[in-house]
Design an enzyme around this catalytic site. Structure first.
Site, mmCIF file in Angstrom:
data_model
loop_
_atom_site.group_PDB
_atom_site.id
_atom_site.type_symbol
_atom_site.label_atom_id
_atom_site.label_comp_id
_atom_site.label_asym_id
_atom_site.label_seq_id
_atom_site.Cartn_x
_atom_site.Cartn_y
_atom_site.Cartn_z
ATOM 1 N N CYS A 1 -0.057 1.643 7.412
ATOM 2 C CA CYS A 1 -0.596 1.926 6.081
ATOM 3 C C CYS A 1 -1.930 2.657 6.187
ATOM 4 C CB CYS A 1 -0.754 0.641 5.288
ATOM 5 S SG CYS A 1 0.833 -0.098 4.817
ATOM 6 N N CYS B 1 -2.334 -2.640 7.364
ATOM 7 C CA CYS B 1 -1.950 -2.498 8.769
ATOM 8 C C CYS B 1 -2.220 -1.065 9.237
ATOM 9 C CB CYS B 1 -0.465 -2.840 8.945
ATOM 10 S SG CYS B 1 0.659 -1.585 8.275
ATOM 11 N N GLU C 1 0.829 -1.204 0.000
ATOM 12 C CA GLU C 1 0.000 0.000 0.000
ATOM 13 C C GLU C 1 0.869 1.261 0.000
ATOM 14 O OE1 GLU C 1 -1.906 -3.003 2.927
ATOM 15 O OE2 GLU C 1 0.092 -2.473 2.210
#
Length: 153
Positions: free
Chosen positions: A113, A110, A84
């Site tokens: 991100c 996560c 990402e």
């Protein structure tokens, strides 16, 4: 009369491409792919691995694996950058606005991100598999980013 060919939905099409992007990953623990889409056009792609010019974990080994760090914890102990993050960076590098776009990702992003995704103006995330980071989902919900777990199977 010929039979009409069944075309994949846009979501299936983009998720399939996301899994193809993940094949470029150099992470030895988990291959992740991400693409950023707006108006049915791919703006940027990313996969997880070491930054440009840095040796990949597939070449030198994984510190997180050596230290037995569980998935979703101590992200700072990784040489790699997440898919990402790479997709967001690639868009910025090439001067492409991703405001109000959608993210397709092989895994739920996560919390690190998530912060970048929220600030980048991405509005919707399609992901295939979950991820062991409860904070990210809470942040997405609070920020109004729509999460869609996508499994076309």
């Amino acid at each position: 009369m010929s039979q009409k060919k069944k075309r994949p939905s846009w979501q299936t099409y983009f998720m399939d491409i996301t899994f193809l992007v993940a094949k470029r990953s150099t992470c030895i623990r988990r291959a992740v792919g991400a693409i950023i889409v707006k108006d049915k056009r791919i703006l940027s792609t990313g996969y997880n691995g070491a930054p440009t010019g840095i040796k990949h974990c597939s070449e030198i080994g994984c510190l997180r694996e050596k230290l037995n760090v569980p998935s979703g914890e101590k992200h700072e102990l990784c040489r790699g950058i997440h898919a990402e993050q790479n997709a967001i960076i690639q868009a910025a590098y090439h001067g492409v606005s991703i405001k109000d776009s959608n993210l397709f990702c092989t895994n739920m992003p996560c919390s690190i991100c998530a912060k970048m995704i929220i600030n980048a103006g991405i509005k919707k995330i399609y992901y295939h598999s979950g991820y062991a980071d409860a904070m990210s989902e809470a942040m997405f919900t609070e920020a109004g980013v729509k999460l869609i777990q996508f499994d076309d199977g």
